[in-house]
Design an enzyme around this catalytic site. Sequence first.
Site, mmCIF file in Angstrom:
data_model
loop_
_atom_site.group_PDB
_atom_site.id
_atom_site.type_symbol
_atom_site.label_atom_id
_atom_site.label_comp_id
_atom_site.label_asym_id
_atom_site.label_seq_id
_atom_site.Cartn_x
_atom_site.Cartn_y
_atom_site.Cartn_z
ATOM 1 C CG HIS A 244 -1.942 1.050 1.213
ATOM 2 N ND1 HIS A 244 -3.187 0.866 0.656
ATOM 3 C CD2 HIS A 244 -1.908 2.336 1.633
ATOM 4 C CE1 HIS A 244 -3.886 1.987 0.743
ATOM 5 N NE2 HIS A 244 -3.124 2.893 1.339
ATOM 6 C CG HIS A 281 0.187 7.461 9.937
ATOM 7 N ND1 HIS A 281 -0.780 6.700 9.351
ATOM 8 C CD2 HIS A 281 -0.067 8.725 9.574
ATOM 9 C CE1 HIS A 281 -1.577 7.471 8.652
ATOM 10 N NE2 HIS A 281 -1.176 8.705 8.773
ATOM 11 C CG ASP A 287 -1.941 19.511 12.212
ATOM 12 O OD1 ASP A 287 -0.889 19.212 12.804
ATOM 13 O OD2 ASP A 287 -2.909 20.064 12.764
ATOM 14 C CG HIS A 316 -4.180 9.726 12.108
ATOM 15 N ND1 HIS A 316 -3.140 10.545 12.455
ATOM 16 C CD2 HIS A 316 -4.071 9.547 10.786
ATOM 17 C CE1 HIS A 316 -2.444 10.862 11.382
ATOM 18 N NE2 HIS A 316 -2.977 10.267 10.352
HETATM 19 FE FE LIG Z 1 -2.557 10.045 8.212
#
Ligand SMILES: [Fe+2]
Length: 363
Positions: A244, A281, A287, A316
């Site tokens: 990926h 990660h 951000d 996240h």
């Molecule tokens: Fe991300």
Amino acid sequence: MESFVHLRKGKTPKRIHADLDGLKDDELGRGGFVGRTANMYRRNDPTAYRTVGPLRPTDVLSSELKPADATDAQGGPLLMFSNADCQVLLSRRSEPMPFFVRYVDGDLLLFSHKGSGLLETEFGPLPYREGDWVYLPKACTFRQVPATESTWLMIQATDEFRVPPAGTLGRHFPFDPAQVTIPEPFPIDDDGRDEYEVRLYHEGGPTSLFYQHHPLDVEGWRGDNFPFTFNIEDYTVITSESVHLPPTVHLFMQATGVYVMNFLPKPAESVPGTERTPWYHRNVDYDEIAFFHAGSLYGIPMPPGLISHAPQGVHHGAPEKARERARRKFDEYDRVDWSVIAIDTRRRLVPSAEILANDLGQH
Ligand SMILES: [Fe+2]
């Protein structure tokens, strides 16, 4: 990437982002996804936390937000996130602008999520439709004339948006600049009104300039600073069978501290054992904003118009349940049909009060 050595310690799968055997794949990387990196193989889901304090992911349905231009033709877009390099705004206009507008603090890049219409610009008319990116150079005068209610995700950079360096792909880079639509000159006659308002949006503004002639009066133009549209259907997605790929391969345009990417439908990775869901990660240097335009992930619909913000340094990633499902359904799906717009910013983004008030509170 300056390191020569890439170490391997303890229990690690042979391939990157594959064959996890129950472990959770968590990347601690610098410079987005192109710098020094550690992939850590954990026992537990690193997004299983609760937060106290301002650094927390937010998820907002943009359909719940109420930009002033949605209900008042004289209104403007809603500020959603900002930092010193950019502002991220939402517009939902159905009435033609009764004024002309210039964004004078920086280049404007807007994504047409829903609706269609026309942009009257100094350079000529520029139709827009769903899936279009619209680039408007700093201080370009224009007027939006929607044909249908139009939802825009808008990014104003304080610097110029540029096409990223093509690197080893050369002219096979995913963004083919030969596929942009560029306006032809189309001067507009005065219509008899006394004054034409050109509204300048800027920090501490707005300021209005009033002309006694139509401001879109350009008979011709030459140069390399002009507006254009580019539809995401024309974006060439780079894929791999066995890994990926990181979001950076989908880079579309960039300004200082601001990187805009298109995650679009593509064949799913096909080598057995390959993780098809982006790894966990905490993107320590950027951000991230993800705007879900359309589509689904292996049969699970993604809420159109959902906007997610992940602050740098905070873990996240897709929920563990979605990862398990992607592994379980590996043979059932051979494509990913998501359309997600991503904005990564070097400096921290500050969510506006409207974003915080509408956070779905998933963290
Ligand atoms: Fe991300």
